[in-house]
Motif scaffolding. Structure first.
Motif, PDB file in Angstrom:
ATOM      1  N   GLY A   1      12.617   5.419  -1.379  1.00  0.00           N
ATOM      2  CA  GLY A   1      13.312   6.399  -0.539  1.00  0.00           C
ATOM      3  C   GLY A   1      13.572   5.895   0.874  1.00  0.00           C
ATOM      4  N   GLU A   2      12.730   4.989   1.374  1.00  0.00           N
ATOM      5  CA  GLU A   2      12.898   4.499   2.749  1.00  0.00           C
ATOM      6  C   GLU A   2      13.354   3.050   2.769  1.00  0.00           C
ATOM      7  OE1 GLU A   2       9.382   5.119   4.997  1.00  0.00           O
ATOM      8  OE2 GLU A   2       9.498   7.316   4.918  1.00  0.00           O
ATOM      9  N   ARG A   3      14.008   2.608   1.700  1.00  0.00           N
ATOM     10  CA  ARG A   3      14.454   1.213   1.644  1.00  0.00           C
ATOM     11  C   ARG A   3      15.441   0.898   2.756  1.00  0.00           C
ATOM     12  NH1 ARG A   3      13.632  -2.573  -1.794  1.00  0.00           N
ATOM     13  NH2 ARG A   3      12.686  -1.096  -3.252  1.00  0.00           N
ATOM     14  N   CYS A   4      16.300   1.844   3.066  1.00  0.00           N
ATOM     15  CA  CYS A   4      17.267   1.649   4.158  1.00  0.00           C
ATOM     16  C   CYS A   4      17.332   2.931   4.967  1.00  0.00           C
ATOM     17  CB  CYS A   4      18.640   1.268   3.599  1.00  0.00           C
ATOM     18  SG  CYS A   4      19.848   0.908   4.904  1.00  0.00           S
ATOM     19  N   LEU A   5      16.823   2.887   6.195  1.00  0.00           N
ATOM     20  CA  LEU A   5      16.807   4.054   7.078  1.00  0.00           C
ATOM     21  C   LEU A   5      17.902   3.936   8.128  1.00  0.00           C
ATOM     22  CD1 LEU A   5      13.007   4.569   7.848  1.00  0.00           C
ATOM     23  CD2 LEU A   5      14.406   5.858   6.235  1.00  0.00           C
ATOM     24  N   LYS A   6      18.517   5.054   8.402  1.00  0.00           N
ATOM     25  CA  LYS A   6      19.425   5.110   9.538  1.00  0.00           C
ATOM     26  C   LYS A   6      18.606   5.298  10.810  1.00  0.00           C
ATOM     27  CE  LYS A   6      23.205   7.187   6.867  1.00  0.00           C
ATOM     28  NZ  LYS A   6      24.120   8.347   6.751  1.00  0.00           N
TER      29      LYS A   6
ATOM     30  N   GLY B   1       0.786  -1.232   0.000  1.00  0.00           N
ATOM     31  CA  GLY B   1       0.000   0.000   0.000  1.00  0.00           C
ATOM     32  C   GLY B   1       0.807   1.265   0.000  1.00  0.00           C
ATOM     33  N   LEU B   2       2.143   1.203  -0.124  1.00  0.00           N
ATOM     34  CA  LEU B   2       2.987   2.392  -0.152  1.00  0.00           C
ATOM     35  C   LEU B   2       3.352   2.733  -1.589  1.00  0.00           C
ATOM     36  CD1 LEU B   2       5.424   1.605   2.812  1.00  0.00           C
ATOM     37  CD2 LEU B   2       3.229   2.780   2.879  1.00  0.00           C
ATOM     38  N   PRO B   3       3.420   4.032  -1.905  1.00  0.00           N
ATOM     39  CA  PRO B   3       3.837   4.408  -3.265  1.00  0.00           C
ATOM     40  C   PRO B   3       5.289   4.004  -3.517  1.00  0.00           C
ATOM     41  CG  PRO B   3       3.603   6.346  -1.854  1.00  0.00           C
ATOM     42  CD  PRO B   3       3.054   5.192  -1.091  1.00  0.00           C
ATOM     43  N   ALA B   4       5.621   3.867  -4.802  1.00  0.00           N
ATOM     44  CA  ALA B   4       6.949   3.367  -5.175  1.00  0.00           C
ATOM     45  C   ALA B   4       8.052   4.293  -4.711  1.00  0.00           C
ATOM     46  CB  ALA B   4       7.013   3.159  -6.690  1.00  0.00           C
ATOM     47  N   TYR B   5       7.845   5.625  -4.827  1.00  0.00           N
ATOM     48  CA  TYR B   5       8.911   6.550  -4.424  1.00  0.00           C
ATOM     49  C   TYR B   5       9.159   6.470  -2.917  1.00  0.00           C
ATOM     50  CZ  TYR B   5       5.187   9.734  -2.872  1.00  0.00           C
ATOM     51  OH  TYR B   5       4.113  10.293  -2.237  1.00  0.00           O
ATOM     52  N   MET B   6       8.091   6.201  -2.149  1.00  0.00           N
ATOM     53  CA  MET B   6       8.262   6.077  -0.699  1.00  0.00           C
ATOM     54  C   MET B   6       9.002   4.788  -0.362  1.00  0.00           C
ATOM     55  SD  MET B   6       5.294   6.203   2.231  1.00  0.00           S
ATOM     56  CE  MET B   6       5.671   5.991   3.961  1.00  0.00           C
TER      57      MET B   6
ATOM     58  N   GLY C   1      12.888  15.841   9.004  1.00  0.00           N
ATOM     59  CA  GLY C   1      13.073  14.428   8.708  1.00  0.00           C
ATOM     60  C   GLY C   1      12.513  14.085   7.349  1.00  0.00           C
ATOM     61  N   LEU C   2      12.414  12.810   7.067  1.00  0.00           N
ATOM     62  CA  LEU C   2      11.831  12.365   5.805  1.00  0.00           C
ATOM     63  C   LEU C   2      10.339  12.671   5.803  1.00  0.00           C
ATOM     64  CD1 LEU C   2      13.635   8.923   5.438  1.00  0.00           C
ATOM     65  CD2 LEU C   2      14.301  11.116   4.462  1.00  0.00           C
ATOM     66  N   GLN C   3       9.840  13.161   4.678  1.00  0.00           N
ATOM     67  CA  GLN C   3       8.448  13.589   4.574  1.00  0.00           C
ATOM     68  C   GLN C   3       7.667  12.749   3.565  1.00  0.00           C
ATOM     69  OE1 GLN C   3       7.117  15.993   6.542  1.00  0.00           O
ATOM     70  NE2 GLN C   3       9.115  16.081   7.580  1.00  0.00           N
ATOM     71  N   TYR C   4       8.116  11.512   3.298  1.00  0.00           N
ATOM     72  CA  TYR C   4       7.448  10.690   2.301  1.00  0.00           C
ATOM     73  C   TYR C   4       6.015  10.370   2.694  1.00  0.00           C
ATOM     74  CZ  TYR C   4      12.064   9.950   0.208  1.00  0.00           C
ATOM     75  OH  TYR C   4      13.273  10.130  -0.382  1.00  0.00           O
ATOM     76  N   CYS C   5       5.780  10.052   3.967  1.00  0.00           N
ATOM     77  CA  CYS C   5       4.437   9.656   4.388  1.00  0.00           C
ATOM     78  C   CYS C   5       3.461  10.815   4.289  1.00  0.00           C
ATOM     79  CB  CYS C   5       4.472   9.085   5.807  1.00  0.00           C
ATOM     80  SG  CYS C   5       5.348  10.128   6.971  1.00  0.00           S
ATOM     81  N   ALA C   6       3.922  12.046   4.594  1.00  0.00           N
ATOM     82  CA  ALA C   6       3.054  13.215   4.455  1.00  0.00           C
ATOM     83  C   ALA C   6       2.750  13.485   2.988  1.00  0.00           C
ATOM     84  CB  ALA C   6       3.714  14.423   5.111  1.00  0.00           C
TER      85      ALA C   6
END
Length: 636
Positions: free
Chosen positions: A318-323, A310-315, A350-355
């Motif tokens: 972009g969050e494939r590997c988080l520190k 259910g997540l978009p591809a860019y998200m 921070g990362l704003q992909y979810c917003a």
């Protein structure tokens, strides 16, 4: 308190019955008193009649000149007069005195005095008037008796009247009590019964009117309250059924999710398969718009996305590997419980992909195994939500199951790696103990052949070539046998089939006839114990093929009370005392090591020219299964 008692049902019944009870008591008391008076009067009548009889007796004594008997009879008569005058309450005996009775008793007393003075104290010679005087005195006594009887007739009439009054009081009291009982008991009970029947027929509006302040009034209030509660419960029943159905459906969904995740963990063969299946189950169970599962390294510095839905591809990219601490996701030191994070209120930077993807709420829960963070599950919602306690507990239970499944996959991988390493060690050991020694021997023979060729020693060269050929054939047989060992499979239920297959292969390789003898019946051996037993039997048969020069081999298996495997041959044998076993049969050490791994022991018995026997004795069945269970627990 007193007013309440007077208004009670018992007080009403008591007040209704009290007057009649008092009247009845008074009537009974008067009846008893009149009866007592009648008893005393009857005794007085008897005593007066006795006086009349005594008067005639005195007259008879005087007429017959029996003067000696007069004093006693006179005394008896006077005692009777005194008894009538004074009465006798013990009998009872008393005269019912009135004016007429007193007058007549006085006439009896005066008549007695005259009669005694005329005829008894000094009896005259002439007795012509004795009969007339006696009759006159007796008539006075009769008049006294008639007076007493007249008085008693009035008491008798009064007694009859009292008896009639008692009967009337009893009838009237019973009637009043019946009416009061109907009014205060039967009628309220009837109203209550009618109301109950109406409620039973479905009329929940039935009520009982509170007409009194007694116990039935309290009962009416209680019944009306109960009817109100039943009516309210019935009105809310449909809503409660709907709510209960929704609750049961939610619980069913939770159980289905737990069952699906448990089944997934049991059947998943890889971490990727486990992760992909888990995010799908979580998304359906918690109705999430998006789910991601992240795995963390040992130091919890990085969080790698294993699976998402259910997540978009860019998200996802972009969050494939988080520190660690790079965003609200991937926080190793967060609370062990689910965190609900409003995305709009997240601090910028921070990362704003979810917003950007339009999510409003983030639910994050770590995947923990004891105190170690193994990863994180993140749920994304397009609306602002708040997890219910049941949803929180479900999510925590699912992540706990996931942590166990991930750990099981890791332990399975380690177990497989250890098994491969162990088999490699077995292979290296057997190569070293068999083929490596043969190759070293052939290398020595090759050096000797070079020397013989240099010296042009044809006989020595031929002999060395023969030994090299024999060594090469033996090495080839060892390689084939080694391959056969590592292809061996067991039957989880019965080892007999595997032993027969091993003996048939031995016969095919060596041309030596082999016989299997099974004795008794025992509990089947665990698979890991079976494979070690087969390897030891194969090693014993290999020694027979290489060294025994036998024409017959027997494999005897005894199952009770212990499992015992004995490989016997009719070969040349050897002398155990000269150390030939360690020098010639290099497989003996391998058999001993395998036996020690399962707690068994290997014994070798041999006599020159009479064959050799290798005996493998297993420990008791309980110890075997304890070892197998402990091994499985250690591996899992």
């Amino acid at each position: 308190m007193n007013v309440r008692k007077l208004r009670g049902l018992g007080a009403k019944l008591a007040l209704s019955a009290a007057p009649f009870a008092l009247l009845a008591l008074l009537s009974v008391t008067l009846t008893l008193w009149v009866s007592w008076q009648l008893d005393g009067g009857a005794a007085a009548v008897n005593e007066a009649g006795r006086m009349r009889m005594q008067a005639y007796r005195l007259s008879l004594l005087v007429s017959r000149h029996e003067l000696d008997a007069l004093p006693g009879t006179i005394n008896e008569f006077e005692r009777s007069v005194a008894l009538l005058r004074n009465g006798d309450p013990e009998r009872p005996l008393f005269v019912p005195w009135d004016d007429a009775v007193r007058d007549r008793f006085a006439r009896v007393e005066s008549g007695w005095q005259q009669y005694r003075a005329s005829w008894l104290d000094a009896p005259p010679v002439q007795r012509q008037s004795l009969g007339a005087d006696t009759a006159a005195f007796s008539s006075d006594i009769d008049a006294l008796v008639s007076g007493i009887e007249a008085h008693m007739s009035r008491w008798t009439a009064l007694l009859h009247l009292l008896q009639l009054a008692t009967i009337a009081i009893a009838v009237l009291g019973a009637s009043v009590l019946l009416y009061v009982g109907y009014l205060f008991v039967l009628e309220p009970v009837s109203h209550l019964k009618q109301a109950i029947e109406r409620i039973q027929s479905g009329d929940l509006g039935a009520r009982v009117e509170r007409a009194t302040d007694d116990e039935f009034g309290t009962l009416a209030d209680g019944f009306n309250g109960m009817a109100d509660q039943i009516q309210a419960m019935y009105r809310n029943l449909e809503g409660k059924v709907i709510a209960k159905t929704a609750e049961l459906q939610e619980k069913q969904e939770r159980l289905e999710a737990l069952y699906e995740v448990t089944s997934l963990i049991a059947t998943a063969r890889s971490l990727d398969e486990l992760a992909q299946g888990f995010v799908g189950y979580v998304a359906r169970a918690l109705h999430a718009d998006g789910v991601s599962l992240r795995w963390s390294d040992e130091s919890n510095r990085r969080f790698l996305m294993l699976a998402s839905q259910g997540l978009p591809a860019y998200m996802t990219e972009g969050e494939r590997c988080l520190k660690a601490h790079e965003c609200h996701c991937g926080v190793p030191d967060a609370s062990p419980h689910a965190r609900i994070i409003p995305i709009r209120s997240m601090t910028p930077g921070g990362l704003q992909y979810c917003a950007e993807a339009g999510f409003e709420t983030l639910v994050s829960i770590p995947v923990r195994l004891k105190d170690r963070v193994m990863g994180e599950v993140d749920l994304f919602f397009h609306a602002e939500i708040d997890l219910s306690p049941s949803a929180r507990s479900l999510l925590e239970a699912l992540t706990t199951h996931l942590a166990s499944g991930m750990e099981n996959l890791r332990l399975t991988a380690l177990r497989n790696e250890a098994a491969v390493s162990q088999e490699r060690n077995f292979l290296a050991s057997e190569l070293h103990d068999s083929i490596a020694q043969s190759l070293a021997f052939m290398k020595m023979q090759l050096e000797m052949m070079r020397g013989a060729l240099a010296e042009r020693d044809t006989l020595q060269t031929e002999r060395i070539l023969g030994e090299l050929d024999a060594g090469l054939r033996e090495s080839t047989g060892d390689v084939r046998e080694l391959l056969l060992h590592f292809r061996t499979r067991t039957n989880a239920e019965d080892i007999e089939g595997a032993l027969l297959g091993t003996l048939r292969k031995f016969e095919h390789q060596s041309g030596v006839h082999a016989t299997l003898n099974m004795h008794d019946h025992g509990i089947p051996l665990p698979p890991d114990i079976q494979i070690q037993v087969l390897h030891i039997v194969q090693e014993a048969l290999s020694n027979v093929r290489k060294h025994a020069r036998a024409s017959q081999v027997w494999l005897d298996v005894k199952q009770q009370p212990l499992w015992v495997f004995e490989v016997r041959d009719d070969g040349i044998g050897f002398d155990l005392s000269d150390g030939a076993a360690d020098e010639t049969h290099v497989g003996l050490r391998i058999m001993t090591e395998r036996a020690e791994r399962i707690g068994a022991r290997v014994e070798v018995f041999s006599t020159p020219q009479r064959g050799t026997s290798v005996v493998l004795t297993l420990p008791p069945s309980t110890e075997l299964f304890e070892r197998a269970t402990a091994a499985e627990a250690a591996e899992s």
